[in-house]
Design a protein around this motif. Structure first.
Motif, PDB file in Angstrom:
ATOM      1  N   GLY A 494      43.112  66.000  28.678  1.00 35.92           N
ATOM      2  CA  GLY A 494      43.009  64.884  27.734  1.00 35.92           C
ATOM      3  C   GLY A 494      41.680  64.156  27.858  1.00 35.92           C
ATOM      4  N   GLU A 495      41.290  63.425  26.788  1.00 37.73           N
ATOM      5  CA  GLU A 495      40.055  62.655  26.804  1.00 37.73           C
ATOM      6  C   GLU A 495      40.397  61.168  26.728  1.00 37.73           C
ATOM      7  N   TYR A 496      39.751  60.391  27.606  1.00 38.50           N
ATOM      8  CA  TYR A 496      40.044  58.966  27.751  1.00 38.50           C
ATOM      9  C   TYR A 496      38.728  58.199  27.643  1.00 38.50           C
ATOM     10  N   LEU A 497      38.646  57.309  26.670  1.00 35.81           N
ATOM     11  CA  LEU A 497      37.450  56.497  26.480  1.00 35.81           C
ATOM     12  C   LEU A 497      37.763  55.051  26.848  1.00 35.81           C
ATOM     13  N   LEU A 498      36.882  54.470  27.653  1.00 36.90           N
ATOM     14  CA  LEU A 498      37.031  53.073  28.054  1.00 36.90           C
ATOM     15  C   LEU A 498      35.997  52.248  27.308  1.00 36.90           C
ATOM     16  N   THR A 499      36.460  51.256  26.545  1.00 37.95           N
ATOM     17  CA  THR A 499      35.532  50.318  25.909  1.00 37.95           C
ATOM     18  C   THR A 499      35.550  48.970  26.625  1.00 37.95           C
ATOM     19  N   ARG A 500      36.424  48.837  27.618  1.00 41.04           N
ATOM     20  CA  ARG A 500      36.495  47.648  28.464  1.00 41.04           C
ATOM     21  C   ARG A 500      36.493  48.094  29.923  1.00 41.04           C
ATOM     22  N   PHE A 501      36.160  47.165  30.813  1.00 34.01           N
ATOM     23  CA  PHE A 501      36.250  47.482  32.232  1.00 34.01           C
ATOM     24  C   PHE A 501      37.703  47.778  32.598  1.00 34.01           C
ATOM     25  N   ALA A 502      37.904  48.840  33.338  1.00 31.79           N
ATOM     26  CA  ALA A 502      39.218  49.114  33.919  1.00 31.79           C
ATOM     27  C   ALA A 502      39.250  48.441  35.291  1.00 31.79           C
ATOM     28  N   THR A 503      40.021  47.386  35.425  1.00 30.83           N
ATOM     29  CA  THR A 503      40.023  46.604  36.660  1.00 30.83           C
ATOM     30  C   THR A 503      41.236  46.961  37.519  1.00 30.83           C
ATOM     31  N   VAL A 504      40.971  47.085  38.802  1.00 32.68           N
ATOM     32  CA  VAL A 504      42.015  47.437  39.778  1.00 32.68           C
ATOM     33  C   VAL A 504      42.224  46.230  40.675  1.00 32.68           C
ATOM     34  N   THR A 505      43.406  45.653  40.621  1.00 28.71           N
ATOM     35  CA  THR A 505      43.699  44.436  41.381  1.00 28.71           C
ATOM     36  C   THR A 505      44.743  44.642  42.470  1.00 28.71           C
ATOM     37  N   HIS A 506      45.222  45.864  42.610  1.00 27.32           N
ATOM     38  CA  HIS A 506      46.184  46.200  43.663  1.00 27.32           C
ATOM     39  C   HIS A 506      46.068  47.701  43.942  1.00 27.32           C
ATOM     40  N   PRO A 507      46.677  48.205  44.984  1.00 28.87           N
ATOM     41  CA  PRO A 507      46.598  49.651  45.244  1.00 28.87           C
ATOM     42  C   PRO A 507      47.215  50.451  44.099  1.00 28.87           C
ATOM     43  N   VAL A 508      46.457  51.403  43.579  1.00 26.41           N
ATOM     44  CA  VAL A 508      46.931  52.199  42.457  1.00 26.41           C
ATOM     45  C   VAL A 508      46.289  53.578  42.527  1.00 26.41           C
ATOM     46  N   THR A 509      46.975  54.581  41.977  1.00 24.08           N
ATOM     47  CA  THR A 509      46.476  55.949  41.913  1.00 24.08           C
ATOM     48  C   THR A 509      46.301  56.357  40.460  1.00 24.08           C
ATOM     49  N   ILE A 510      45.162  56.945  40.140  1.00 24.61           N
ATOM     50  CA  ILE A 510      44.920  57.533  38.818  1.00 24.61           C
ATOM     51  C   ILE A 510      44.701  59.021  39.041  1.00 24.61           C
ATOM     52  N   MET A 511      45.523  59.865  38.422  1.00 22.44           N
ATOM     53  CA  MET A 511      45.479  61.284  38.753  1.00 22.44           C
ATOM     54  C   MET A 511      45.992  62.135  37.599  1.00 22.44           C
ATOM     55  N   ALA A 512      45.781  63.414  37.747  1.00 24.77           N
ATOM     56  CA  ALA A 512      46.400  64.401  36.876  1.00 24.77           C
ATOM     57  C   ALA A 512      46.951  65.515  37.745  1.00 24.77           C
ATOM     58  N   LYS A 513      47.929  66.224  37.215  1.00 19.37           N
ATOM     59  CA  LYS A 513      48.452  67.376  37.932  1.00 19.37           C
ATOM     60  C   LYS A 513      47.387  68.463  38.012  1.00 19.37           C
ATOM     61  N   ASN A 514      47.591  69.408  38.897  1.00 20.85           N
ATOM     62  CA  ASN A 514      46.654  70.523  39.004  1.00 20.85           C
ATOM     63  C   ASN A 514      46.521  71.220  37.658  1.00 20.85           C
ATOM     64  N   GLY A 515      45.302  71.575  37.306  1.00 23.01           N
ATOM     65  CA  GLY A 515      45.035  72.190  36.015  1.00 23.01           C
ATOM     66  C   GLY A 515      43.764  71.592  35.445  1.00 23.01           C
ATOM     67  N   ALA A 516      43.629  71.681  34.130  1.00 30.99           N
ATOM     68  CA  ALA A 516      42.429  71.163  33.468  1.00 30.99           C
ATOM     69  C   ALA A 516      42.302  69.665  33.716  1.00 30.99           C
ATOM     70  N   LYS A 517      41.117  69.265  34.147  1.00 35.08           N
ATOM     71  CA  LYS A 517      40.933  67.859  34.490  1.00 35.08           C
ATOM     72  C   LYS A 517      40.790  67.023  33.216  1.00 35.08           C
TER      73      LYS A 517
END
Length: 746
Positions: A494-517
């Protein structure tokens, strides 16, 4: 007539009792005005009760003159339900005062002290008590701004059953102050307190308990510290900093605490029957002797891994005719009858150098049991130790020992007793008259009984899994609604476009399953910003710079530009990074000053075409021993066409109060790295002041050299099994590093 007299006497007694009860008041106060009025009117035996609820932005001044049998008490209506927040503090002065059951949290002091046993430099509190009080995360947002949580002045005060947890900014947690005659020979008792986790500060000034200062170190405090529990108090290498004379530390427990009980200044200190449970955690330490007439006996030390000043047992070298702020030589001191199990380092004459040239004298080390299976060279001798008398010590028979007398070799026989502690045989314990091995105090017997001793750390991937659809700002919205520990799972390809800051304020994981990134692009100068309280794990993602703005200094991930008083961590696994080249100095990760990472790791990732550095960790440049990451790992990565360094890491100055950084670089490939025209250091990797560096199984090709700047602290630097093709030789300011199987090819 007799009956009338008896009735009159009874009536007088009842009347007197009524008058007494009216005089001894218990008054509930609901706000700061009522509190101040109650304090002005308080008499011996009175109780001022703070109403349950939140008291925000209050400066509580508690003055009074109680009596030994009738103290004036300030207490919570319900222990733990009077919550003091915001910009607040408490000061007390007088005699026979009691403070009971308050909680300070989610705020900070407007002055230099949260609770002070004085209301002015001349108005001190004596014969007073602080009990069942909690200070939890009452920390200034500027991590380098120093304050004390508890400052004890006066004489004969008792500090008991309090909880001190999560101090996040610079400054001592609890300090006994001695800057006036009224606070010396104080005979304070500090007992049954819970000192909860304190994160690594990454700078000097992170002591948990300090008694005195170097200026008054030769004055007597006569403070007793007993039956306290120090739980992962990791601020700096002095957990306890003894800086005065005549103090006693007995029956305390140190659980997985990085650092030592240090007799930094002062004489006639007694350290007895304390238990140090390192459990093989990094940098856990024991007891360090400096100065004269120190006694260390009958302590139990298990699983301690710290070296140099953080060894299990350390006797320092001193400075001849030392000024008060340096190191008095060790004279007429004793380190006897201690049990050391599976701990790595006994350091004798530690710190020996041109300045610290006075070895210990008239000192003894007798009847200690030293049994270990992890390091078979546990005793290190740094200087002449003929001034230490050795006798009756027992060491396992397969260990090496530079000392030829005073030690008997015995088999390594250690077993777990019914209390879960690892012990030698009873015969060996009896030989040194150690007695039964059991904790002198249990964790649950310390601290405020109503306040839980929960671990505040939240693990990655401990929450819910949230599916995030491709699109514009879908990731930003998912982050905004996520909870601590959640996993944001992106779609493969998938394609993900950010037009704003992605802010992390606590422990979090951003991931995809094995395969096409999934591919992430951003129209902002940074893709992701780690804010205070945040921690980030990314896995199987593709970051591409094609949509980024034409700014110098862009980054994929960065920390907040404001000071962060909560340590963060960053984990990058199986990530692809491409074309960070829209302008110069485009970084993958950039740490701003005033932030600190417990750990940063990049594993099994591919990064190429980057005009800046992969990791920019060099903004703490004041040369005060401050740095930006404790543990850094680069493993299994490919770095190609990087204009600046793969990593630039800086720890300047000569301070010896911190452990790190500690860096592991293994199984990486670097091609065309560090050769950009505007590159300042001219290095492919630049490490300045790193305390423990291990580089192995890594290859360089057509790259700038590896550059090292070694500073104080006896750093360990090992480079092995590396290949450098068309790459200059290693650059270093001195040759105090080990290089094995380093191959240069044209």
């Amino acid at each position: 007539m007799i009956k009338v007299k008896l009735m009159s006497l009874k009536l007088l007694s009842v009347f007197a009792l009524l008058v007494f009860h009216q005089a001894v008041m218990a008054q509930v106060v609901n706000n700061i005005d009522e509190f101040n009025q109650a304090v002005r009117n308080a008499s011996p035996g009175d109780t001022i009760i703070m109403a349950n609820g939140e008291w925000n932005d209050v400066e509580l001044v508690f003055k009074g003159e109680g009596r030994e049998d009738s103290p004036i008490t300030l207490k919570a209506q319900t222990p733990g339900e009077v919550i003091i927040t915001g910009v607040s503090n408490l000061s007390l002065s007088g005699k026979y005062l009691v403070v009971d059951g308050l909680v300070f949290t989610q705020g900070h002091t407007p002055t230099g002290e949260v609770i002070a046993f004085r209301t002015s430099p001349t108005e001190l509190a004596s014969y007073s008590r602080l009990t069942n009080v909690v200070i939890d995360n009452f920390s200034h947002s500027e991590r380098q701004l120093s304050d004390l949580w508890l400052a004890i002045y006066g004489k004969h005060n008792r500090i008991d059953h309090n909880s001190f947890v999560n101090k996040r900014n610079r400054g001592v947690t609890v300090a006994v102050r001695m800057n006036s005659e009224g606070s010396r020979k104080n005979h304070h008792v500090i007992e049954y307190n819970y000192f909860g986790p304190r994160q690594v500060l990454g700078a000097n000034g992170g002591e948990t308990l300090r008694i005195g200062t170097s200026h008054f170190s030769r004055e007597y405090a006569n403070t007793l510290v007993q039956y306290n529990y120090f739980d992962r108090t990791n601020g700096e290498h002095e957990i306890i900093s003894n800086k005065s004379s005549g103090n006693t530390f007995k029956g305390n427990v140190f659980f997985e605490a990085q650092g030592t009980l240090t007799m930094r200044h002062g004489h006639y200190t007694r350290v007895e029957n304390n238990y140090f449970l390192g459990n093989r955690k990094p940098n856990t330490g024991g007891i360090r002797i400096i100065n004269e007439h120190q006694t260390v006996s009958n302590n139990y030390l298990y699983g301690l891994t710290g070296r140099r000043f953080r060894g299990a047992l350390v006797i320092m070298n001193g400075v001849p005719n030392s000024p008060p702020n340096r190191y008095d030589p060790v004279i007429e001191s004793a380190m006897n009858n201690n049990v050391v199990i599976d701990s790595d380092y006994i350091q004798l004459g530690a710190g020996a150098d041109e300045e610290r040239s006075a070895p210990p004298s008239s000192t003894e080390m007798k009847n200690n049991i030293i049994l270990g299976k992890h390091n078979l060279n546990p005793i290190t001798v740094f200087d002449d130790v003929s001034g230490i008398s050795f006798s009756g010590n027992l060491i396992n028979d397969n260990a090496q020992n530079p000392l030829t007398s005073g030690f008997k070799k015995v088999p390594y026989e250690v077993s777990e007793n019914e209390r879960g502690l690892w012990v030698p045989s009873k015969d060996l314990l009896d030989k040194i008259r150690f007695g039964e091995v059991k904790l002198p105090v249990e964790k649950n017997a310390t601290g405020a009984p109503y306040y839980p001793k929960n671990d505040s750390q939240i693990a990655f991937q401990s929450g819910k899994t949230i599916q995030v659809k491709p699109g514009i700002d879908t990731l930003v919205k998912a982050l905004d609604s996520s909870k601590p520990g959640d996993v944001l799972q992106l779609e493969n390809g998938g394609e993900y476009l950010l037009t704003r800051f992605a802010t992390v304020t606590h422990p979090v994981t951003i991931m995809a399953k094995n395969g096409a990134k999934p591919k992430l692009r951003s129209e902002k100068p940074s893709f992701i910003v780690i804010e205070n309280g945040g921690a980030l794990q990314v896995e199987n993602l593709w970051f591409d710079g094609a949509a980024s703005p034409d700014y110098k200094g862009n980054s994929v991930i960065r920390t907040s530009r404001s000071s962060m008083n909560i340590n963060y961590s960053l984990s990058v696994q199986s990530v692809k990074v491409t074309d960070l080249d829209i302008n110069g100095y485009f970084y993958f990760f950039k740490a701003h000053p005033g932030t600190f990472a417990d750990a940063i790791e990049i594993k099994d990732s591919h990064m190429e075409n980057i005009t800046g550095a992969v990791l920019s960790l060099n903004k703490e440049t004041e040369d005060l021993g401050v740095y930006s990451v404790e543990n850094l790992t680069l493993e299994g990565n490919t770095f190609k066409d990087i204009k600046e360094e793969v990593v630039t890491l800086y720890r300047g100055g000569f301070d010896e109060s911190t452990f790190g950084p500690m860096v592991t670089v293994d199984n990486n490939t670097l091609t065309n790295v560090g050769k950009g025209n505007t590159h300042r250091t001219g290095a492919s990797m630049y490490f300045h002041g790193v305390q423990n560096l291990h580089i192995s199984n890594t290859s360089w090709a057509d790259s700038a050299p590896l550059s090292l700047y070694l500073t104080n602290g006896e750093p360990i630097t090992r480079i092995e099994k590396v290949t450098m093709k068309n790459t200059p030789k290693i650059k270093a300011n001195k040759n105090d590093y080990t290089a094995e199987q380093v191959v240069y090819q044209n």
